[in-house]
Design a protein around this motif. Structure first.
Motif, PDB file in Angstrom:
ATOM      1  N   PHE A  89       0.847  -1.185   0.000  1.00 56.32           N
ATOM      2  CA  PHE A  89       0.000   0.000   0.000  1.00 56.32           C
ATOM      3  C   PHE A  89       0.888   1.242   0.000  1.00 56.32           C
ATOM      4  N   SER A  90       0.343   2.365  -0.460  1.00 54.51           N
ATOM      5  CA  SER A  90       1.116   3.601  -0.508  1.00 54.51           C
ATOM      6  C   SER A  90       0.261   4.764  -0.031  1.00 54.51           C
ATOM      7  N   GLY A  91       0.935   5.738   0.581  1.00 55.14           N
ATOM      8  CA  GLY A  91       0.258   6.891   1.152  1.00 55.14           C
ATOM      9  C   GLY A  91       0.191   6.789   2.663  1.00 55.14           C
ATOM     10  N   GLY A  92       0.240   7.940   3.337  1.00 58.93           N
ATOM     11  CA  GLY A  92       0.152   7.936   4.789  1.00 58.93           C
ATOM     12  C   GLY A  92       1.417   8.457   5.462  1.00 58.93           C
ATOM     13  N   PRO A  93       1.447   8.496   6.790  1.00 54.08           N
ATOM     14  CA  PRO A  93       2.537   9.141   7.540  1.00 54.08           C
ATOM     15  C   PRO A  93       3.895   8.475   7.429  1.00 54.08           C
ATOM     16  N   GLY A 104       7.420  19.659   8.672  1.00 59.35           N
ATOM     17  CA  GLY A 104       6.972  18.943   9.858  1.00 59.35           C
ATOM     18  C   GLY A 104       7.586  19.444  11.140  1.00 59.35           C
ATOM     19  N   LEU A 105       6.908  19.137  12.234  1.00 59.39           N
ATOM     20  CA  LEU A 105       7.397  19.404  13.585  1.00 59.39           C
ATOM     21  C   LEU A 105       7.463  18.089  14.336  1.00 59.39           C
ATOM     22  N   ARG A 106       8.534  17.917  15.139  1.00 59.51           N
ATOM     23  CA  ARG A 106       8.705  16.690  15.912  1.00 59.51           C
ATOM     24  C   ARG A 106       9.088  17.033  17.341  1.00 59.51           C
ATOM     25  N   VAL A 107       8.431  16.418  18.285  1.00 58.69           N
ATOM     26  CA  VAL A 107       8.822  16.497  19.689  1.00 58.69           C
ATOM     27  C   VAL A 107       9.628  15.243  19.987  1.00 58.69           C
ATOM     28  N   ARG A 145       5.199  13.162  16.075  1.00 57.46           N
ATOM     29  CA  ARG A 145       5.461  13.835  14.797  1.00 57.46           C
ATOM     30  C   ARG A 145       4.178  14.373  14.162  1.00 57.46           C
ATOM     31  N   LEU A 146       4.273  15.605  13.652  1.00 56.49           N
ATOM     32  CA  LEU A 146       3.228  16.223  12.851  1.00 56.49           C
ATOM     33  C   LEU A 146       3.836  16.637  11.518  1.00 56.49           C
ATOM     34  N   ASP A 147       3.280  16.166  10.419  1.00 59.69           N
ATOM     35  CA  ASP A 147       3.759  16.507   9.087  1.00 59.69           C
ATOM     36  C   ASP A 147       2.605  17.072   8.272  1.00 59.69           C
ATOM     37  N   PHE A 189      -0.357  12.680  11.679  1.00 59.85           N
ATOM     38  CA  PHE A 189       0.098  12.543  13.059  1.00 59.85           C
ATOM     39  C   PHE A 189       0.635  11.135  13.237  1.00 59.85           C
ATOM     40  N   ALA A 190       1.829  11.018  13.798  1.00 62.40           N
ATOM     41  CA  ALA A 190       2.436   9.698  13.930  1.00 62.40           C
ATOM     42  C   ALA A 190       3.404   9.673  15.109  1.00 62.40           C
ATOM     43  N   ILE A 191       3.755   8.469  15.509  1.00 62.54           N
ATOM     44  CA  ILE A 191       4.768   8.231  16.525  1.00 62.54           C
ATOM     45  C   ILE A 191       6.024   7.729  15.843  1.00 62.54           C
TER      46      ILE A 191
END
Length: 269
Positions: free
Chosen positions: A130-134, A223-226, A234-236, A263-265
């Motif tokens: 599959f393709s697409g996503g965080p 993106g921003l990452r904490v 992570r926010l992209d 939004f991802a970890i």
């Protein structure tokens, strides 16, 4: 793979798509998986390290040999259940170029190929690409790319399942820079898609061809990452600049009005 409980709506979706139905057939999956990893990230003497992972997944060969020796049945089965036969292999290459102690340019290339044979006309659904996503092409939503130039109708309830393939190609480029303390930033570009090895009337435009470059979904973003001791939130935010499902001549264009927020970890790669 066994579907224990299905809804009438799901059964209707399968009945209308023979390709999708075959990928959900109840089959025994038995085989060997081999993973090779080459990791320079832990080597302090290498300034610009590589990280490489190679996976090989082969199913059905041993069971096919056993079936020939013990059975003359028309359909190859094991314990009363047909078994899947396929070959699947993919490689993931990552390169980390350190511009300074805190800034780096990370490149990732991914290529995967699956080939069903014998009992199987498609890869089992759990083995498809599959393709697409965080963690993929971030300007497109999860599993919304492909296969090829295929694009489902707005009222197509099965599109979430349809958009899979036997081949996956992706490339990512990301510039990572610190902002303040544990807050990090990034600029990135992603490209990729999935394709089918064989033509399928239910998924027009899905077959892999020599023109695959023009069928890549491409996007850019920031993106921003904490990042707290390697625990990353992570926010992209990304927008497409090439949509493969549009007609030729209309695919390229920066669609900044329709960005995708992911939004991802953890880091994407």
């Amino acid at each position: 793979m066994n579907l224990v409980n299905t809804s009438p709506e799901f059964e209707t979706i399968l009945a209308e798509n023979e390709f999708l139905q075959s990928s959900f057939d109840q089959k025994f999956i038995g085989g060997l998986t081999y993973t090779f990893t080459y990791n320079e990230l832990l080597s302090s003497g290498i300034r610009n390290p590589f990280f490489v992972t190679l996976n090989v997944d082969v199913a059905g060969n041993g069971l096919g040999l056993l079936n020939k020796l013990t059975s003359q049945t028309e359909k190859n089965t094991f314990l009363g259940l047909e078994y899947a036969q396929y070959y699947k292999s993919d490689i993931n290459i990552q390169h980390y170029a350190y511009i300074s102690k805190t800034q780096k340019l990370v490149t990732r290339l991914f290529a995967g190929f699956g080939f069903p044979y014998g009992n199987s006309v498609t890869l089992p659904f759990s083995k498809q690409y599959f393709s697409g996503g965080p963690y993929s092409v971030r300007a497109f939503r999860v599993r919304s790319l492909g296969p090829g130039t295929y694009y489902p109708n707005d009222d197509d309830a099965s599109s979430f399942f349809d958009q899979a393939g036997d081949i996956r190609l992706e490339a990512n480029l990301e510039y990572r820079v610190p902002i303040y303390s544990f807050l990090k930033g990034a600029l990135f570009a992603d490209a990729g898609n999935v394709w089918l090895t064989n033509e399928n009337a239910a998924l027009p435009g899905g077959k892999f061809t020599s023109g695959f470059i023009r069928e890549l979904g491409v996007g850019v973003g920031t993106g921003l990452r904490v990042d707290i001791q390697n625990f990353v939130i992570r926010l992209d935010l990304a927008a497409p600049i090439q949509k493969p499902y549009l007609p030729k001549g209309e695919r390229f264009g920066f669609d900044w009005k329709n960005p995708v927020l992911n939004f991802a970890i953890g880091y994407p790669f």
